[in-house]
Design an enzyme around this catalytic site. Structure first.
Site, PDB file in Angstrom:
ATOM      1  CD  GLN A   1      -0.729  -0.745   3.640  1.00 52.55           C
ATOM      2  OE1 GLN A   1      -2.031  -1.115   3.459  1.00 52.55           O
ATOM      3  NE2 GLN A   1      -0.219  -1.025   4.673  1.00 52.55           N
TER       4      GLN A   1
ATOM      5  CG  HIS B   1      -5.555   4.070  19.216  1.00 50.00           C
ATOM      6  ND1 HIS B   1      -4.967   5.201  18.602  1.00 50.00           N
ATOM      7  CD2 HIS B   1      -5.358   3.247  18.169  1.00 50.00           C
ATOM      8  CE1 HIS B   1      -4.511   4.914  17.453  1.00 50.00           C
ATOM      9  NE2 HIS B   1      -4.827   3.969  17.207  1.00 50.00           N
TER      10      HIS B   1
ATOM     11  CG  ASP C   1      -1.813   3.757  14.690  1.00 41.89           C
ATOM     12  OD1 ASP C   1      -1.782   3.762  15.519  1.00 41.89           O
ATOM     13  OD2 ASP C   1      -2.603   3.393  13.806  1.00 41.89           O
TER      14      ASP C   1
ATOM     15  CD  GLU D   1       0.733  -3.184  10.101  1.00 37.82           C
ATOM     16  OE1 GLU D   1       0.093  -2.886  10.828  1.00 37.82           O
ATOM     17  OE2 GLU D   1       0.835  -3.379   8.806  1.00 37.82           O
TER      18      GLU D   1
ATOM     19  CG  ASP E   1      -1.215 -12.792   5.759  1.00 35.56           C
ATOM     20  OD1 ASP E   1      -2.091 -12.152   6.379  1.00 35.56           O
ATOM     21  OD2 ASP E   1      -1.139 -13.329   4.727  1.00 35.56           O
ATOM     22  N   GLY E   2      -1.224 -11.404   9.323  1.00 30.33           N
ATOM     23  CA  GLY E   2      -2.214 -11.569  10.498  1.00 30.33           C
ATOM     24  C   GLY E   2      -2.962 -12.829  10.206  1.00 30.33           C
TER      25      GLY E   2
ATOM     26  CG  ASP F   1      -5.899  -0.794  15.294  1.00 33.69           C
ATOM     27  OD1 ASP F   1      -6.657  -0.203  14.434  1.00 33.69           O
ATOM     28  OD2 ASP F   1      -4.937  -0.144  15.864  1.00 33.69           O
TER      29      ASP F   1
ATOM     30  CG  ASP G   1     -11.551   1.989   5.996  1.00 36.94           C
ATOM     31  OD1 ASP G   1     -12.226   1.993   7.106  1.00 36.94           O
ATOM     32  OD2 ASP G   1     -10.617   2.564   5.895  1.00 36.94           O
TER      33      ASP G   1
ATOM     34  N   PRO H   1      -6.773  -4.835   0.309  1.00 35.20           N
ATOM     35  CG  PRO H   1      -4.707  -3.839   0.545  1.00 35.20           C
ATOM     36  CD  PRO H   1      -5.769  -3.527   0.040  1.00 35.20           C
TER      37      PRO H   1
HETATM   38  N1  SPD Z   1     -11.722   4.667   7.802  1.00 36.76           N
HETATM   39  C1  SPD Z   1     -10.766   4.482   8.694  1.00 36.76           C
HETATM   40  C2  SPD Z   1     -10.765   3.289   9.404  1.00 36.76           C
HETATM   41  C3  SPD Z   1      -9.306   3.036  10.185  1.00 36.76           C
HETATM   42  C4  SPD Z   1      -9.409   1.937  11.140  1.00 36.76           C
HETATM   43  N2  SPD Z   1      -7.909   1.629  11.492  1.00 36.76           N
HETATM   44  C5  SPD Z   1      -7.387   2.537  12.130  1.00 36.76           C
HETATM   45  C6  SPD Z   1      -5.941   2.335  12.591  1.00 36.76           C
HETATM   46  C7  SPD Z   1      -5.860   3.063  13.777  1.00 36.76           C
HETATM   47  N3  SPD Z   1      -5.093   2.574  14.618  1.00 36.76           N
END
Ligand code: SPD
Length: 279
Positions: free
Chosen positions: A30, A61, A85, A105, A136-137, A155, A158, A162
């Site tokens: 990405q 979070h 993040d 991740e 890969d999760g 987490d 969308d 992927p």
């Molecule tokens: N449309 C945004 C959706 C984001 C979902 N994950 C956010 C990751 C933050 N740690």
């Protein structure tokens, strides 16, 4: 000179005034960008979709993490899938009883960009209890021999491109395989307003797997519509029963989460209630 950065998301557009681009890169998976904005401070975007901002990340979070952590029985082992993040693992590691937090991740670039440019979000990278693996999760939850987890938090991005597989029944089933029998699964479950079908389909898939599936809601200004949801799932625990001692210790350090927020977030608006009744 500032410029406008626009997210296009399922027929909506949200623009932020950008004062500086701090990072722009492309991985095998990405595009990853970090920029500074006038309204929300530093923002992470993946494939041009806003993922988190310094201004409102605490809402997302804290709400992804603490409802699951404080209702699980003494969680010691926690798995986070996604969350590059660093905001979710930061919240997990605020729980002193956690002995191991594994973060899976897929994209190392997200972590590299976040560690360098979002240091106010990822403040727990050097915690010795954290084990970050760039794999890969889906493979991990399907095949791993690791001991089961007391809490699993999803987490991801969308469910487009992927991120789509992270909302499939097969993936949820594999997550359950890695959960202790009385464990709690928590996930971000998108906007019920804009992604109505995805939201309700996700509830349906989870209901087929867990004895109790409880969506909960709050506003996250950065995300399309601002109206966001998470979902709490467990076979044996009760989403209303917080561990009082652990909650008392944690809540004074939270910026969003408290007992009233916890209980209020699980209130279902009528359009959600009706949609759930039709599943
Ligand atoms: N449309 C945004 C959706 C984001 C979902 N994950 C956010 C990751 C933050 N740690």
């Amino acid at each position: 000179m500032s410029h406008w950065y626009e997210e296009t998301f399922h027929g909506t557009r949200l623009s932020l005034e950008v004062t500086e681009t701090l990072f722009a890169g492309k991985s095998a998976f990405q595009t990853v960008e970090v920029f500074d904005t006038k309204p929300y401070g530093r923002v992470l975007a993946i494939d041009s979709v806003f993922m988190t901002s310094e201004a409102d990340e605490f809402i997302y979070h804290e709400l992804l993490t603490h409802p699951a952590m404080l209702t699980a029985r003494d969680p010691k082992r926690v798995l986070v899938i996604g969350g590059g993040d660093g905001g979710t693992v930061r919240e997990v590691l605020r729980h002193p009883g956690v002995e191991a937090c594994v973060m899976i991740e897929i994209d190392e670039l997200v972590v590299r960009a976040s560690r360098e440019h979002l240091p106010r979000i990822g403040t727990a990278w050097d915690d010795p209890r954290l084990d970050v693996r760039f794999i890969d999760g889906i493979d991990y939850v399907k095949k791993s021999d690791d001991a089961p987890y007391d809490v699993i938090l999803l987490d991801g991005t969308d469910p487009i491109g992927p991120g789509e597989v992270l909302f499939e029944a097969e993936f949820f089933e594999a997550c359950k395989r890695m959960l202790t029998p009385d464990g709690v699964l928590g996930l971000q479950s998108e906007t019920p307003m804009l992604l109505r079908d995805i939201f309700f389909e996700t509830q349906k898939k989870l209901r087929a797997l867990f004895g109790s599936v409880q969506p909960y809601f709050a506003g996250v200004p950065l995300y399309a519509t601002g109206s966001w949801s998470w979902t709490w799932c467990s076979d044996q625990r009760d989403h209303r029963s917080l561990d009082d001692a652990r909650a008392d210790a944690l809540i004074p350090g939270c910026r969003y989460y408290n007992r009233d927020v916890h209980h209020g977030a699980f209130a279902q608006p009528n359009y959600v209630r009706q949609g759930l009744a039709e599943l």
